[in-house]
Enzyme design. Structure first.
Site, mmCIF file in Angstrom:
data_model
loop_
_atom_site.group_PDB
_atom_site.id
_atom_site.type_symbol
_atom_site.label_atom_id
_atom_site.label_comp_id
_atom_site.label_asym_id
_atom_site.label_seq_id
_atom_site.Cartn_x
_atom_site.Cartn_y
_atom_site.Cartn_z
ATOM 1 N N CYS A 128 0.814 -1.223 0.000
ATOM 2 C CA CYS A 128 0.000 0.000 0.000
ATOM 3 C C CYS A 128 0.847 1.272 0.000
ATOM 4 O O CYS A 128 0.590 2.217 -0.741
ATOM 5 C CB CYS A 128 -0.921 -0.014 1.208
ATOM 6 S SG CYS A 128 -0.084 -0.397 2.747
ATOM 7 N N HIS A 241 -3.297 6.078 4.753
ATOM 8 C CA HIS A 241 -1.891 6.296 5.096
ATOM 9 C C HIS A 241 -1.443 7.661 4.568
ATOM 10 O O HIS A 241 -1.864 8.085 3.488
ATOM 11 C CB HIS A 241 -1.003 5.234 4.437
ATOM 12 C CG HIS A 241 -1.166 3.843 4.999
ATOM 13 N ND1 HIS A 241 -2.037 3.517 6.011
ATOM 14 C CD2 HIS A 241 -0.532 2.676 4.662
ATOM 15 C CE1 HIS A 241 -1.924 2.214 6.285
ATOM 16 N NE2 HIS A 241 -1.036 1.690 5.469
HETATM 17 N N1 HSE Z 1 1.744 -3.113 5.265
HETATM 18 C C1 HSE Z 1 0.670 -2.191 5.336
HETATM 19 C C2 HSE Z 1 0.457 -1.719 6.750
HETATM 20 C C3 HSE Z 1 -0.551 -2.870 4.843
HETATM 21 O O1 HSE Z 1 0.805 -2.465 7.666
HETATM 22 O O2 HSE Z 1 -0.035 -0.629 6.940
HETATM 23 C C4 HSE Z 1 -1.267 -2.074 3.817
HETATM 24 O O3 HSE Z 1 -2.248 -1.284 4.450
#
Ligand code: HSE
Length: 332
Positions: A128, A241
């Site tokens: 992501c 994010h």
């Molecule tokens: N690796 C990412 C996280 C996952 O832990 O936020 C995608 O959302």
């Protein structure tokens, strides 16, 4: 003729988003098959007003499909994706199982859709954080050649799964009630706190998430020597994010030129209103397919560097929406 599509991991957060996107989309779908682990099998979901029973994922059930989207983790993908391919399907895989394999395209359609032409059955969806960064930075790379990226991420609790999200919610309540904070999913208290990612750290000190960002961006951009330094942080945000990014470019790019390039770039919305003090936030990005980009500034400490801040929904452009874009291109 319509498509026969499967979703493995349909009861998870990414699988649910993929189902909703297909439901609201325009792809001609003749048949949809939904798969999950034995724990979630036999649930009834609906697709375009038809009830569909969730099947337990199994070898013989993955035959006779045109496209299968996997979002059930690396071990499920490693076991079943090759079987789906053997049965005639093209797999779009959301796990990290095949992302760095030479024969597997790692695709962000706005960046490297052309690599879809040379797949041998499996196409990987990026991590992501990498998908969000790639979408925002690629237009600037094309204009001025990015030579180095320094990025700090602010990753929502839901990126670690539904249980992580419940833990954040529970800890907020425990704090408000004056109770002891209980930790299970995260190694640190997530409510009212931030901490660096709890993925394993290698001998250089970088954690798995940070290494994924660097490796995947290099592969997606086709720039094997691009310098990238990432610090991945978990924050008590429910969804979407964010990333604070500094780019060093070969050609000097002014903030205004960068803003103009991004205004015309696919998959990106510029939110950079200094007068109104409006910039990207995860709250604003949640539920959107585009990446919000703002806070564009020329770095006063470097002759050719630019700072920016982005927020993007990690379940959409960071996962399900990116996969559906790939599917739409394959099926066109
Ligand atoms: N690796 C990412 C996280 C996952 O832990 O936020 C995608 O959302």
């Amino acid at each position: 003729m319509g498509l026969r599509i499967g979703i493995v991991g349909v009861t998870g957060a990414v699988g649910q988003e993929a189902l909703h996107l297909l439901e609201g989309g325009t792809l001609p779908i003749a048949e949809i098959r939904l798969f999950a682990s034995s724990r979630s099998a036999d649930r009834i979901l609906s697709f375009r007003h038809e009830p569909i029973r969730v099947e337990e994922v199994g070898e013989e059930r993955l035959a006779a499909l045109d496209y299968v989207f996997f979002s059930a983790g690396g071990s499920v993908s490693r076991r079943y994706a090759p079987i789906a391919v053997k049965g005639g399907a093209v797999v779009i895989d959301n796990s990290s199982a095949f992302r760095m394999a030479d024969e597997v395209p790692l695709v962000v359609p706005e960046v490297n859709a052309k690599t879809l032409r040379r797949h041998s059955g499996i196409i990987a969806n990026p991590n992501c954080t990498a998908a969000i960064l790639a979408t925002a930075v690629w237009p600037l790379h094309q204009a001025a050649v990015v030579e180095r990226i320094v990025v700090a991420t602010y990753q929502a609790a839901s990126g670690a799964g539904a249980k992580a999200l419940s833990e954040l919610d529970a800890q907020v309540r425990q704090y408000a009630a004056g109770e002891a904070i209980r930790k299970k999913v995260f190694p640190e208290q997530i409510a009212f706190n931030v901490f660096s990612h709890n993925t394993p750290v290698d001998e250089s000190g970088f954690n798995e998430e940070e290494n994924k960002v660097a490796q995947e961006i290099r592969k997606i951009f086709g720039e094997p020597t691009l310098g990238i330094c990432a610090t991945c942080i978990r924050v008590p945000v429910f969804r979407a994010h964010s990333e604070a990014i500094v780019l060093e470019t070969r050609r000097k790019l002014s903030a205004e030129e960068a803003r103009e390039i991004l205004r015309h770039a696919p998959g990106v919305v510029v939110v950079d209103d200094r007068q109104a003090n409006q910039f990207p936030t995860p709250l604003e990005a949640a539920g959107k397919r585009e990446i919000l980009v703002g806070r564009l500034r020329e770095d006063p400490s470097h002759p050719r560097a630019l700072a920016l801040f982005v927020s993007g929904d990690q379940l959409l452009k960071g996962a399900a929406w990116n996969a559906i874009q790939i599917l739409e291109r394959l099926a066109a």
